[in-house]
Design a protein around this motif. Structure first.
Motif, PDB file in Angstrom:
ATOM      1  N   SER A 211     -11.111 -17.046  22.879  1.00 33.96           N
ATOM      2  CA  SER A 211      -9.826 -16.538  23.350  1.00 33.96           C
ATOM      3  C   SER A 211      -9.569 -15.162  22.741  1.00 33.96           C
ATOM      4  CB  SER A 211      -8.706 -17.496  22.949  1.00 33.96           C
ATOM      5  OG  SER A 211      -8.569 -17.507  21.529  1.00 33.96           O
ATOM      6  N   GLN A 212      -8.576 -14.463  23.290  1.00 27.29           N
ATOM      7  CA  GLN A 212      -8.216 -13.159  22.745  1.00 27.29           C
ATOM      8  C   GLN A 212      -7.776 -13.289  21.292  1.00 27.29           C
ATOM      9  OE1 GLN A 212      -8.647 -10.295  24.285  1.00 27.29           O
ATOM     10  NE2 GLN A 212      -7.845  -9.052  22.610  1.00 27.29           N
ATOM     11  N   ALA A 213      -7.022 -14.359  20.993  1.00 32.73           N
ATOM     12  CA  ALA A 213      -6.565 -14.577  19.614  1.00 32.73           C
ATOM     13  C   ALA A 213      -7.746 -14.777  18.676  1.00 32.73           C
ATOM     14  CB  ALA A 213      -5.634 -15.788  19.563  1.00 32.73           C
ATOM     15  N   ALA A 214      -8.761 -15.521  19.136  1.00 33.28           N
ATOM     16  CA  ALA A 214      -9.941 -15.760  18.306  1.00 33.28           C
ATOM     17  C   ALA A 214     -10.724 -14.474  18.087  1.00 33.28           C
ATOM     18  CB  ALA A 214     -10.830 -16.821  18.954  1.00 33.28           C
ATOM     19  N   LEU A 215     -10.839 -13.658  19.128  1.00 31.34           N
ATOM     20  CA  LEU A 215     -11.565 -12.392  19.004  1.00 31.34           C
ATOM     21  C   LEU A 215     -10.873 -11.457  18.014  1.00 31.34           C
ATOM     22  CD1 LEU A 215     -12.478 -11.736  22.746  1.00 31.34           C
ATOM     23  CD2 LEU A 215     -14.075 -12.286  20.899  1.00 31.34           C
ATOM     24  N   GLU A 216      -9.551 -11.396  18.082  1.00 32.97           N
ATOM     25  CA  GLU A 216      -8.818 -10.521  17.170  1.00 32.97           C
ATOM     26  C   GLU A 216      -8.918 -11.028  15.735  1.00 32.97           C
ATOM     27  OE1 GLU A 216      -4.847  -9.930  18.585  1.00 32.97           O
ATOM     28  OE2 GLU A 216      -5.513  -9.380  20.598  1.00 32.97           O
ATOM     29  N   THR A 217      -8.849 -12.347  15.560  1.00 31.74           N
ATOM     30  CA  THR A 217      -8.985 -12.924  14.223  1.00 31.74           C
ATOM     31  C   THR A 217     -10.381 -12.668  13.672  1.00 31.74           C
ATOM     32  OG1 THR A 217      -7.372 -14.652  14.745  1.00 31.74           O
ATOM     33  CG2 THR A 217      -8.866 -15.070  12.899  1.00 31.74           C
ATOM     34  N   LEU A 218     -11.383 -12.829  14.511  1.00 32.81           N
ATOM     35  CA  LEU A 218     -12.762 -12.580  14.092  1.00 32.81           C
ATOM     36  C   LEU A 218     -12.946 -11.122  13.683  1.00 32.81           C
ATOM     37  CD1 LEU A 218     -15.652 -13.605  13.774  1.00 32.81           C
ATOM     38  CD2 LEU A 218     -16.008 -13.170  16.215  1.00 32.81           C
ATOM     39  N   ALA A 219     -12.302 -10.212  14.395  1.00 31.27           N
ATOM     40  CA  ALA A 219     -12.400  -8.794  14.053  1.00 31.27           C
ATOM     41  C   ALA A 219     -11.795  -8.519  12.680  1.00 31.27           C
ATOM     42  CB  ALA A 219     -11.697  -7.952  15.118  1.00 31.27           C
ATOM     43  N   VAL A 220     -10.655  -9.146  12.386  1.00 28.43           N
ATOM     44  CA  VAL A 220     -10.023  -8.953  11.082  1.00 28.43           C
ATOM     45  C   VAL A 220     -10.944  -9.441   9.967  1.00 28.43           C
ATOM     46  CG1 VAL A 220      -8.083  -9.611   9.618  1.00 28.43           C
ATOM     47  CG2 VAL A 220      -7.686  -9.072  12.022  1.00 28.43           C
ATOM     48  N   VAL A 221     -11.547 -10.615  10.161  1.00 30.37           N
ATOM     49  CA  VAL A 221     -12.472 -11.145   9.152  1.00 30.37           C
ATOM     50  C   VAL A 221     -13.664 -10.208   8.989  1.00 30.37           C
ATOM     51  CG1 VAL A 221     -14.018 -13.048   8.550  1.00 30.37           C
ATOM     52  CG2 VAL A 221     -11.791 -13.537   9.581  1.00 30.37           C
ATOM     53  N   ALA A 222     -14.209  -9.745  10.112  1.00 34.34           N
ATOM     54  CA  ALA A 222     -15.402  -8.902  10.064  1.00 34.34           C
ATOM     55  C   ALA A 222     -15.162  -7.611   9.292  1.00 34.34           C
ATOM     56  CB  ALA A 222     -15.869  -8.587  11.485  1.00 34.34           C
ATOM     57  N   TYR A 223     -13.993  -6.995   9.486  1.00 32.94           N
ATOM     58  CA  TYR A 223     -13.738  -5.696   8.868  1.00 32.94           C
ATOM     59  C   TYR A 223     -13.145  -5.783   7.464  1.00 32.94           C
ATOM     60  CZ  TYR A 223     -14.905  -3.149  13.106  1.00 32.94           C
ATOM     61  OH  TYR A 223     -15.579  -2.607  14.167  1.00 32.94           O
ATOM     62  N   LEU A 224     -12.612  -6.943   7.084  1.00 35.04           N
ATOM     63  CA  LEU A 224     -11.986  -7.051   5.761  1.00 35.04           C
ATOM     64  C   LEU A 224     -12.633  -8.106   4.873  1.00 35.04           C
ATOM     65  CD1 LEU A 224      -8.108  -6.654   6.003  1.00 35.04           C
ATOM     66  CD2 LEU A 224      -9.743  -5.289   4.734  1.00 35.04           C
ATOM     67  N   GLN A 225     -13.754  -8.637   5.282  1.00 39.53           N
ATOM     68  CA  GLN A 225     -14.385  -9.706   4.510  1.00 39.53           C
ATOM     69  C   GLN A 225     -14.856  -9.233   3.131  1.00 39.53           C
ATOM     70  OE1 GLN A 225     -18.348 -10.891   6.149  1.00 39.53           O
ATOM     71  NE2 GLN A 225     -17.895  -9.352   7.714  1.00 39.53           N
ATOM     72  N   PRO A 226     -14.843 -10.153   2.143  1.00 41.89           N
ATOM     73  CA  PRO A 226     -14.308 -11.517   2.227  1.00 41.89           C
ATOM     74  C   PRO A 226     -12.784 -11.496   2.211  1.00 41.89           C
ATOM     75  CG  PRO A 226     -15.024 -11.063  -0.001  1.00 41.89           C
ATOM     76  CD  PRO A 226     -15.415  -9.861   0.816  1.00 41.89           C
ATOM     77  N   ILE A 227     -12.178 -12.378   2.984  1.00 46.63           N
ATOM     78  CA  ILE A 227     -10.730 -12.358   3.162  1.00 46.63           C
ATOM     79  C   ILE A 227     -10.200 -13.780   3.233  1.00 46.63           C
ATOM     80  CG2 ILE A 227     -10.981 -12.208   5.672  1.00 46.63           C
ATOM     81  CD1 ILE A 227      -8.431 -10.485   5.709  1.00 46.63           C
ATOM     82  N   SER A 228      -9.008 -13.984   2.710  1.00 52.08           N
ATOM     83  CA  SER A 228      -8.397 -15.312   2.736  1.00 52.08           C
ATOM     84  C   SER A 228      -7.705 -15.551   4.070  1.00 52.08           C
ATOM     85  CB  SER A 228      -7.377 -15.456   1.605  1.00 52.08           C
ATOM     86  OG  SER A 228      -6.258 -14.624   1.844  1.00 52.08           O
ATOM     87  N   ARG A 229      -7.488 -16.810   4.369  1.00 49.06           N
ATOM     88  CA  ARG A 229      -6.779 -17.173   5.598  1.00 49.06           C
ATOM     89  C   ARG A 229      -5.368 -16.582   5.599  1.00 49.06           C
ATOM     90  NH1 ARG A 229      -7.245 -22.112   4.946  1.00 49.06           N
ATOM     91  NH2 ARG A 229      -9.009 -22.638   6.273  1.00 49.06           N
ATOM     92  N   GLY A 230      -4.739 -16.557   4.426  1.00 47.09           N
ATOM     93  CA  GLY A 230      -3.390 -16.018   4.326  1.00 47.09           C
ATOM     94  C   GLY A 230      -3.325 -14.541   4.667  1.00 47.09           C
ATOM     95  N   ARG A 231      -4.323 -13.777   4.224  1.00 49.97           N
ATOM     96  CA  ARG A 231      -4.336 -12.343   4.526  1.00 49.97           C
ATOM     97  C   ARG A 231      -4.602 -12.100   6.005  1.00 49.97           C
ATOM     98  NH1 ARG A 231      -8.105  -8.792   1.191  1.00 49.97           N
ATOM     99  NH2 ARG A 231      -6.892  -7.150   2.194  1.00 49.97           N
ATOM    100  N   VAL A 232      -5.441 -12.941   6.608  1.00 55.59           N
ATOM    101  CA  VAL A 232      -5.671 -12.811   8.048  1.00 55.59           C
ATOM    102  C   VAL A 232      -4.365 -13.060   8.798  1.00 55.59           C
ATOM    103  CG1 VAL A 232      -6.927 -13.689  10.045  1.00 55.59           C
ATOM    104  CG2 VAL A 232      -8.090 -13.502   7.847  1.00 55.59           C
ATOM    105  N   SER A 233      -3.628 -14.088   8.375  1.00 54.97           N
ATOM    106  CA  SER A 233      -2.335 -14.389   8.999  1.00 54.97           C
ATOM    107  C   SER A 233      -1.367 -13.225   8.839  1.00 54.97           C
ATOM    108  CB  SER A 233      -1.729 -15.651   8.381  1.00 54.97           C
ATOM    109  OG  SER A 233      -2.482 -16.797   8.699  1.00 54.97           O
ATOM    110  N   ALA A 234      -1.394 -12.586   7.661  1.00 49.07           N
ATOM    111  CA  ALA A 234      -0.491 -11.465   7.409  1.00 49.07           C
ATOM    112  C   ALA A 234      -0.799 -10.301   8.340  1.00 49.07           C
ATOM    113  CB  ALA A 234      -0.604 -11.023   5.949  1.00 49.07           C
ATOM    114  N   VAL A 235      -2.071 -10.044   8.580  1.00 48.71           N
ATOM    115  CA  VAL A 235      -2.457  -8.948   9.465  1.00 48.71           C
ATOM    116  C   VAL A 235      -2.064  -9.251  10.904  1.00 48.71           C
ATOM    117  CG1 VAL A 235      -4.411  -7.688  10.450  1.00 48.71           C
ATOM    118  CG2 VAL A 235      -4.343  -8.159   8.002  1.00 48.71           C
ATOM    119  N   ARG A 236      -2.324 -10.479  11.352  1.00 45.58           N
ATOM    120  CA  ARG A 236      -2.071 -10.822  12.750  1.00 45.58           C
ATOM    121  C   ARG A 236      -0.619 -11.207  13.005  1.00 45.58           C
ATOM    122  NH1 ARG A 236      -4.370 -14.329  15.934  1.00 45.58           N
ATOM    123  NH2 ARG A 236      -3.794 -12.807  17.517  1.00 45.58           N
TER     124      ARG A 236
END
Length: 201
Positions: free
Chosen positions: A88-113
């Protein structure tokens, strides 16, 4: 049915990604721990007696929902079929955040999105696109990064080959600025580096 605060316990446990102790739940709902323990046990018995497709287990010092063992084959088949579907679009955007900011916590991904990403992160992990790689030394939060399978699917040999963010994400300029702010906050200012290097051309 259990006590009047049982629905609040159910709501909290629906969000849990690991077992939650009765003490933590008691603090959250403002009730005595003994009363919460009793309510949880009653909820577990209620689910068992009514033949629900899930159960409430006490494991690892806490409580968490699990699907029942008799449905394991059905769930496994459904998940494997889901792997063949597109993200889904949401999954693609989440995957992009992980890819560019890894290693990253779930909380930080939520903060970005700006939304809860627990379900999306589980989907990405199920599809072997991200994986847990450790814990944050300060907060203890689980850290996630992309996998070798992610590189394979993207046709990349390393993360260094990831393209700049801007051409590929909606509202990319705002998201890129948010990513940069978070990255800078994660390291001393003197050590901070830009997420996307300027084009040499």
């Amino acid at each position: 049915m259990p006590d009047t605060f049982a629905p609040a316990l159910e709501a909290l446990l629906m969000l849990a990604t690991e077992p939650v102790s009765a003490a933590d739940l008691a603090e959250a709902v403002g009730e005595p721990e003994a009363a919460v323990d009793a309510a949880l046990a009653e909820l577990a018995a209620f689910y068992d007696s009514t033949g629900r497709g899930f159960e409430l287990r006490h494991v690892g010092g806490g409580w968490r929902y699990y699907t029942r063992e008799e449905h394991a084959e059905l769930i496994s088949t459904w998940l494997l079929e889901g792997q063949r579907g597109s993200l889904s679009q949401a999954a693609l955007e989440t995957l992009a955040v992980v890819a560019y900011l890894q290693p990253i916590s779930r909380g930080r991904v939520s903060a970005v999105r700006g939304v809860n990403v627990d379900g999306v992160m589980r989907t990405l992990a199920t599809r072997d696109l991200i994986e847990e790689v450790g814990r944050d030394p300060e907060t203890g939060a689980r850290l996630f990064a992309t996998t070798g399978y992610f590189l394979e699917r993207m046709g990349l040999s390393s993360l260094d080959e990831l393209p700049p963010l801007a051409p590929h994400l909606p509202e990319a300029s705002a998201l890129e600025a948010e990513l940069a702010d978070l990255a800078a906050a994660a390291v001393p200012e003197s050590q901070a580096v830009p997420l996307v290097e300027a084009d040499d051309e």
